[in-house]
Design an enzyme around this catalytic site. Structure first.
Site, PDB file in Angstrom:
ATOM      1  CD  GLU A  98      36.284  34.964  37.694  1.00 20.42           C
ATOM      2  OE1 GLU A  98      36.494  35.164  38.917  1.00 20.42           O
ATOM      3  OE2 GLU A  98      37.170  34.607  36.917  1.00 20.42           O
ATOM      4  CG  ASP A 102      38.218  42.822  32.728  1.00 16.20           C
ATOM      5  OD1 ASP A 102      38.052  43.296  31.606  1.00 16.20           O
ATOM      6  OD2 ASP A 102      38.797  43.451  33.632  1.00 16.20           O
ATOM      7  CG  PHE A 151      39.893  49.028  38.583  1.00 11.77           C
ATOM      8  CD1 PHE A 151      40.513  48.008  37.877  1.00 11.77           C
ATOM      9  CD2 PHE A 151      39.934  48.995  39.963  1.00 11.77           C
ATOM     10  CE1 PHE A 151      41.174  46.988  38.536  1.00 11.77           C
ATOM     11  CE2 PHE A 151      40.594  47.983  40.634  1.00 11.77           C
ATOM     12  CZ  PHE A 151      41.221  46.979  39.909  1.00 11.77           C
ATOM     13  CB  VAL A 152      33.970  47.559  39.447  1.00 12.00           C
ATOM     14  CG1 VAL A 152      33.259  48.472  38.465  1.00 12.00           C
ATOM     15  CG2 VAL A 152      34.261  46.218  38.799  1.00 12.00           C
ATOM     16  CG  ASP A 158      41.703  42.794  44.861  1.00 12.75           C
ATOM     17  OD1 ASP A 158      42.916  42.967  45.059  1.00 12.75           O
ATOM     18  OD2 ASP A 158      41.276  42.056  43.940  1.00 12.75           O
ATOM     19  NE  ARG A 164      40.536  40.340  47.980  1.00 10.17           N
ATOM     20  CZ  ARG A 164      40.652  39.949  46.721  1.00 10.17           C
ATOM     21  NH1 ARG A 164      39.579  39.775  45.988  1.00 10.17           N
ATOM     22  NH2 ARG A 164      41.837  39.732  46.190  1.00 10.17           N
TER      23      ARG A 164
END
Length: 179
Positions: A98, A102, A151-152, A158, A164
């Protein structure tokens, strides 16, 4: 594209070190086992590629794709399998790869679904762990690095199918997704 990133959390060099470190441990732990690596698409593709190149064992590779985000930064909670695995899992020691753990909802769903297919075992490796947002009862057996609740993007992760291909993990500027 780089100008949309607020700050870099994990550099390209650090990503390489993480892949080497985790692959070494996985090689030791899965020695003598029938290893099937299953990448969770699309986000895991870069990590899976680097990780699998450093695992010094014969292994099969397959993919599964689930969706719960769409064009949002928050999971919808509705998980849909877009692409299922090809391999019969019977007799395999499965390693789910993965990109980020999250809330855990999607990974838990996939883990539970694959558990019903007679694998010898299922383990999870995640590049990034964001424990602050976990709601599902699942944790990774192997973790690259913990990240803050931001938010990475990059290295497979993405926002709305973009970013990406960044060679690092970075925090996306809020102005990009709060339009």
């Amino acid at each position: 594209m780089h100008q949309d990133v607020e700050k870099i959390l994990v550099t390209e060099e650090e990503l390489n070190k993480i892949a080497h470190r985790l692959a070494k441990q996985i090689t030791e732990d899965f020695a003598g086992k029938k290893l099937l690596i299953i990448g969770v698409l699309k986000g895991s593709i870069y990590f899976l590629t680097d990780l699998s190149r450093y695992i010094d064992l014969p292994c099969n590779i397959d993919f599964i794709q689930a969706s719960s985000y769409g064009a949002s930064t928050v999971s919808s909670g509705e998980i849909k399998i877009v692409k299922d695995t090809y391999e019969d899992l019977t007799g395999f020691d499965v390693l789910l790869v993965e990109d980020i753990l999250d809330t855990g909802k999607t990974l838990k769903y996939i883990h539970d679904m694959l558990s019903k297919r007679n694998p010898e075992s299922i383990s999870v490796v995640t590049l990034l762990d964001k424990p602050a947002r976990r709601v599902a009862d699942i944790k990774a057996d192997y973790v690259g690095v913990d990240v803050p609740d931001a938010f990475v993007v990059g290295y497979g992760l993405d926002y709305d199918q973009l970013y990406r291909n960044l060679p690092y993990i970075g925090v996306l500027k809020k102005s990009i997704y709060e339009k």
